[in-house]
Write a protein that holds these residues in place. Structure first.
Motif, PDB file in Angstrom:
ATOM      1  N   GLY A 185       8.279  37.410 -64.246  1.00 45.92           N
ATOM      2  CA  GLY A 185       8.772  38.146 -65.400  1.00 45.92           C
ATOM      3  C   GLY A 185       8.941  39.635 -65.172  1.00 45.92           C
ATOM      4  N   ASN A 186       8.834  40.092 -63.915  1.00 46.30           N
ATOM      5  CA  ASN A 186       9.031  41.514 -63.598  1.00 46.30           C
ATOM      6  C   ASN A 186      10.502  41.719 -63.209  1.00 46.30           C
ATOM      7  N   PHE A 187      11.363  41.747 -64.209  1.00 46.48           N
ATOM      8  CA  PHE A 187      12.796  41.653 -63.945  1.00 46.48           C
ATOM      9  C   PHE A 187      13.372  42.910 -63.303  1.00 46.48           C
ATOM     10  N   GLU A 188      12.866  44.086 -63.664  1.00 46.10           N
ATOM     11  CA  GLU A 188      13.353  45.314 -63.031  1.00 46.10           C
ATOM     12  C   GLU A 188      13.036  45.308 -61.541  1.00 46.10           C
ATOM     13  N   GLN A 189      11.809  44.918 -61.206  1.00 51.28           N
ATOM     14  CA  GLN A 189      11.441  44.808 -59.794  1.00 51.28           C
ATOM     15  C   GLN A 189      12.298  43.779 -59.085  1.00 51.28           C
ATOM     16  N   ALA A 190      12.557  42.675 -59.771  1.00 43.00           N
ATOM     17  CA  ALA A 190      13.374  41.613 -59.189  1.00 43.00           C
ATOM     18  C   ALA A 190      14.758  42.134 -58.840  1.00 43.00           C
ATOM     19  N   VAL A 191      15.370  42.897 -59.739  1.00 46.60           N
ATOM     20  CA  VAL A 191      16.692  43.461 -59.477  1.00 46.60           C
ATOM     21  C   VAL A 191      16.661  44.351 -58.242  1.00 46.60           C
ATOM     22  N   SER A 192      15.647  45.195 -58.153  1.00 44.07           N
ATOM     23  CA  SER A 192      15.543  46.117 -57.017  1.00 44.07           C
ATOM     24  C   SER A 192      15.432  45.350 -55.698  1.00 44.07           C
ATOM     25  N   HIS A 193      14.532  44.398 -55.631  1.00 47.20           N
ATOM     26  CA  HIS A 193      14.318  43.657 -54.374  1.00 47.20           C
ATOM     27  C   HIS A 193      15.495  42.751 -54.048  1.00 47.20           C
ATOM     28  N   LEU A 194      16.029  42.063 -55.044  1.00 45.51           N
ATOM     29  CA  LEU A 194      17.125  41.123 -54.779  1.00 45.51           C
ATOM     30  C   LEU A 194      18.415  41.848 -54.416  1.00 45.51           C
ATOM     31  N   SER A 195      18.618  43.042 -54.957  1.00 45.44           N
ATOM     32  CA  SER A 195      19.783  43.842 -54.561  1.00 45.44           C
ATOM     33  C   SER A 195      19.697  44.209 -53.082  1.00 45.44           C
ATOM     34  N   LYS A 196      18.502  44.570 -52.637  1.00 45.42           N
ATOM     35  CA  LYS A 196      18.319  44.868 -51.212  1.00 45.42           C
ATOM     36  C   LYS A 196      18.524  43.619 -50.372  1.00 45.42           C
ATOM     37  N   ALA A 197      18.014  42.481 -50.866  1.00 44.45           N
ATOM     38  CA  ALA A 197      18.182  41.235 -50.130  1.00 44.45           C
ATOM     39  C   ALA A 197      19.663  40.880 -49.982  1.00 44.45           C
ATOM     40  N   MET A 198      20.471  41.167 -51.009  1.00 42.20           N
ATOM     41  CA  MET A 198      21.913  40.918 -50.916  1.00 42.20           C
ATOM     42  C   MET A 198      22.554  41.780 -49.842  1.00 42.20           C
ATOM     43  N   GLN A 199      22.088  43.019 -49.731  1.00 43.57           N
ATOM     44  CA  GLN A 199      22.612  43.895 -48.685  1.00 43.57           C
ATOM     45  C   GLN A 199      22.214  43.395 -47.300  1.00 43.57           C
ATOM     46  N   ASP A 200      21.005  42.864 -47.209  1.00 44.61           N
ATOM     47  CA  ASP A 200      20.520  42.360 -45.911  1.00 44.61           C
ATOM     48  C   ASP A 200      21.187  41.045 -45.519  1.00 44.61           C
ATOM     49  N   HIS A 201      21.595  40.257 -46.521  1.00 44.90           N
ATOM     50  CA  HIS A 201      22.178  38.924 -46.270  1.00 44.90           C
ATOM     51  C   HIS A 201      23.473  38.802 -47.084  1.00 44.90           C
ATOM     52  N   PRO A 202      24.554  39.416 -46.602  1.00 48.17           N
ATOM     53  CA  PRO A 202      25.794  39.468 -47.388  1.00 48.17           C
ATOM     54  C   PRO A 202      26.682  38.224 -47.280  1.00 48.17           C
ATOM     55  N   ALA A 203      26.181  37.133 -46.739  1.00 46.41           N
ATOM     56  CA  ALA A 203      26.997  35.928 -46.578  1.00 46.41           C
ATOM     57  C   ALA A 203      27.576  35.499 -47.928  1.00 46.41           C
ATOM     58  N   PRO A 204      28.874  35.151 -47.989  1.00 43.71           N
ATOM     59  CA  PRO A 204      29.513  34.823 -49.272  1.00 43.71           C
ATOM     60  C   PRO A 204      28.941  33.598 -49.968  1.00 43.71           C
ATOM     61  N   ASP A 205      28.347  32.677 -49.195  1.00 49.08           N
ATOM     62  CA  ASP A 205      27.805  31.459 -49.814  1.00 49.08           C
ATOM     63  C   ASP A 205      26.306  31.553 -50.066  1.00 49.08           C
ATOM     64  N   SER A 206      25.758  32.767 -50.021  1.00 47.41           N
ATOM     65  CA  SER A 206      24.326  32.974 -50.269  1.00 47.41           C
ATOM     66  C   SER A 206      23.973  32.632 -51.715  1.00 47.41           C
ATOM     67  N   TYR A 207      22.723  32.195 -51.906  1.00 44.71           N
ATOM     68  CA  TYR A 207      22.216  31.924 -53.258  1.00 44.71           C
ATOM     69  C   TYR A 207      21.624  33.176 -53.913  1.00 44.71           C
ATOM     70  N   ILE A 208      21.529  34.260 -53.163  1.00 43.77           N
ATOM     71  CA  ILE A 208      20.892  35.462 -53.702  1.00 43.77           C
ATOM     72  C   ILE A 208      21.592  35.972 -54.961  1.00 43.77           C
ATOM     73  N   PRO A 209      22.939  35.982 -55.023  1.00 45.53           N
ATOM     74  CA  PRO A 209      23.594  36.463 -56.261  1.00 45.53           C
ATOM     75  C   PRO A 209      23.182  35.681 -57.503  1.00 45.53           C
ATOM     76  N   LEU A 210      22.916  34.390 -57.346  1.00 43.80           N
ATOM     77  CA  LEU A 210      22.487  33.588 -58.495  1.00 43.80           C
ATOM     78  C   LEU A 210      21.154  34.077 -59.039  1.00 43.80           C
ATOM     79  N   GLU A 211      20.221  34.373 -58.133  1.00 44.19           N
ATOM     80  CA  GLU A 211      18.905  34.841 -58.570  1.00 44.19           C
ATOM     81  C   GLU A 211      18.979  36.267 -59.124  1.00 44.19           C
ATOM     82  N   LEU A 212      19.816  37.099 -58.514  1.00 41.85           N
ATOM     83  CA  LEU A 212      19.987  38.460 -59.033  1.00 41.85           C
ATOM     84  C   LEU A 212      20.627  38.417 -60.421  1.00 41.85           C
ATOM     85  N   ALA A 213      21.606  37.537 -60.602  1.00 43.05           N
ATOM     86  CA  ALA A 213      22.228  37.386 -61.923  1.00 43.05           C
ATOM     87  C   ALA A 213      21.208  36.918 -62.949  1.00 43.05           C
TER      88      ALA A 213
END
Length: 417
Positions: A185-213
């Protein structure tokens, strides 16, 4: 949370129910978040509903007290283990949450005890230059946290398909931290970490955007979530949770035609799923096309076999139409279906049936027993249930039991147990 997140429509009632579910498992932090979101949404949409507002405020207060109690216990455990600075942080969190004067006194006493231990530690360490003691304890603390995080992550990932588990395990530390923050439930922290994870793993078929959304949706940042989900669907058109969250955004923004367009575009393998039927019906419901939604759900139940989620949606639609007897009968049918196959009855279904009976003046022993059961299953609402039990006993002429349960309810309302 995350990939398995079930759409809810996010009405204040839905959020309250979600909070009750967390409270039922003593997940007080998550329950508090849902109750606060419910209250915020209620104040925007129905500010005149004072009774509902008071109920949510009471639940928020109760969860804060329970969470403060948990923090106090954690602080005591850390004190015993020698992690005094960490313990003091939890004491501070507990003091911010609680309004209970006795608990405040206990926390102040615990804080003084910690100060004494910290002062002794400083006196012992610095004169003798014991520079390795504190770093060693910090290392132990970090290793323990790492173990706890790994265990929690394994439990969360265990609910996902193998393919997704493998992907999530390879997204790195930033994703791991973000995914854990999201599920805590720490959504602000989640946005910060998941945004970095998207930068680290920019593959178009990654599941990271779903979790960030998902994190953005929980922060009501729909304009940030929407492009992530739309791009994600282009890469993974079979990802049901993305459709669910996009629909939730469209409902929230009252753009129901966009939800219709989205649901018309789903692949054939998803189009006839129960989840899609629910999304189409829920779109009608949120557009306040209740009569259409009712016919839609009734048609499903007539053409296909019994389905509990569809039945629940139909009962909710009957309520919106003011057809309380029909809604009550459906909730009763759901309970009967569960009893026939010896399955656990959803407490929410029990509550809906009991409340509909109660509001109709059906003060039966069956309803009384349902409230007794709910007081055990959902103790956060126990005072309310005992009040209703008291009224049922009074209607039945049993004033002794009516008075007894009234006193129990009053004790709970005043912070007793």
């Amino acid at each position: 949370m995350g990939f398995l997140k079930i759409f809810s429509g996010k009405t204040p009632q839905d959020l309250e129910q979600r909070g009750d579910s967390f409270a039922q498992t003593d997940a007080w932090g998550k329950a508090k978040i849902e109750y606060e979101k419910a209250l915020s949404k209620l104040e925007k949409k129905s500010p005149q509903n004072d009774a509902f507002k008071r109920r949510l405020q009471k639940k928020i207060s109760q969860t804060k007290e329970n969470l403060a109690g948990e923090h106090k216990k954690t602080a005591e455990d850390m004190l015993e283990a020698g992690f005094f600075e960490d313990a003091r942080q939890y004491v501070g969190l507990a003091l911010e949450l609680t309004e209970n004067s006795q608990l405040k006194d206990e926390l102040q006493e615990l804080s003084q005890n910690l100060d004494q231990h910290i002062n002794k530690q400083i006196q012992l360490e610095f004169p003798e230059f014991k520079v390795f003691d504190r770093p060693e304890k910090e290392l132990i603390r970090q290793e323990k946290k790492q173990e706890d995080d790994d265990e929690e992550l394994r439990a969360l990932l265990g609910r996902l398909p193998d393919e997704i588990q493998d992907a999530y395990l390879n997204y790195g530390d930033a994703f791991k931290a973000g995914y854990l923050a999201l599920n805590q439930g720490n959504f602000e922290q989640a946005v910060s970490h998941l945004s970095k994870a998207m930068q680290d793993h920019p593959a178009p078929d990654s599941y990271i955007p779903l979790e960030l959304a998902t994190a953005y949706v929980n922060l009501d940042k729909y304009d940030d979530a929407r492009p992530l989900l739309e791009d994600f669907i282009q890469q993974r058109p079979d990802a049901l949770p993305a459709y669910q969250m996009l629909c939730e955004i469209f409902w929230e923004q009252n753009t129901f035609e966009k939800a219709d367009q989205l649901l018309s575009s789903v692949p054939q393998e998803l189009a006839e799923s129960v989840a899609m039927y629910l999304l189409r019906g829920e779109t009608l419901y949120h557009a306040e096309k209740y009569a259409e939604a009712k016919l839609y759900y009734q048609k499903f139940l007539k053409e296909y076999e019994w389905n509990e989620p569809i039945a629940k949606a139909l009962a909710k639609t009957h309520e919106a139409l003011g057809e309380m007897a029909n809604a009550r009968n459906i909730y009763r049918q759901i309970m009967d279906q569960c009893r026939s196959c010896r399955a656990r009855i959803d407490p929410f279904v029990k509550l809906k049936y009991a409340d509909l009976c109660f509001s109709s003046g059906l003060y039966t022993t069956e309803v009384l027993e349902l409230y007794l059961s709910l007081a055990q299953e959902m103790p956060v609402n126990a005072a309310e249930y005992y009040q209703k039990i008291s009224r049922i006993y009074s209607a039945q002429g049993n004033e002794t039991e009516a008075r007894r349960f009234q006193l129990i309810a009053e004790k709970l309302e005043n912070g007793g147990s």
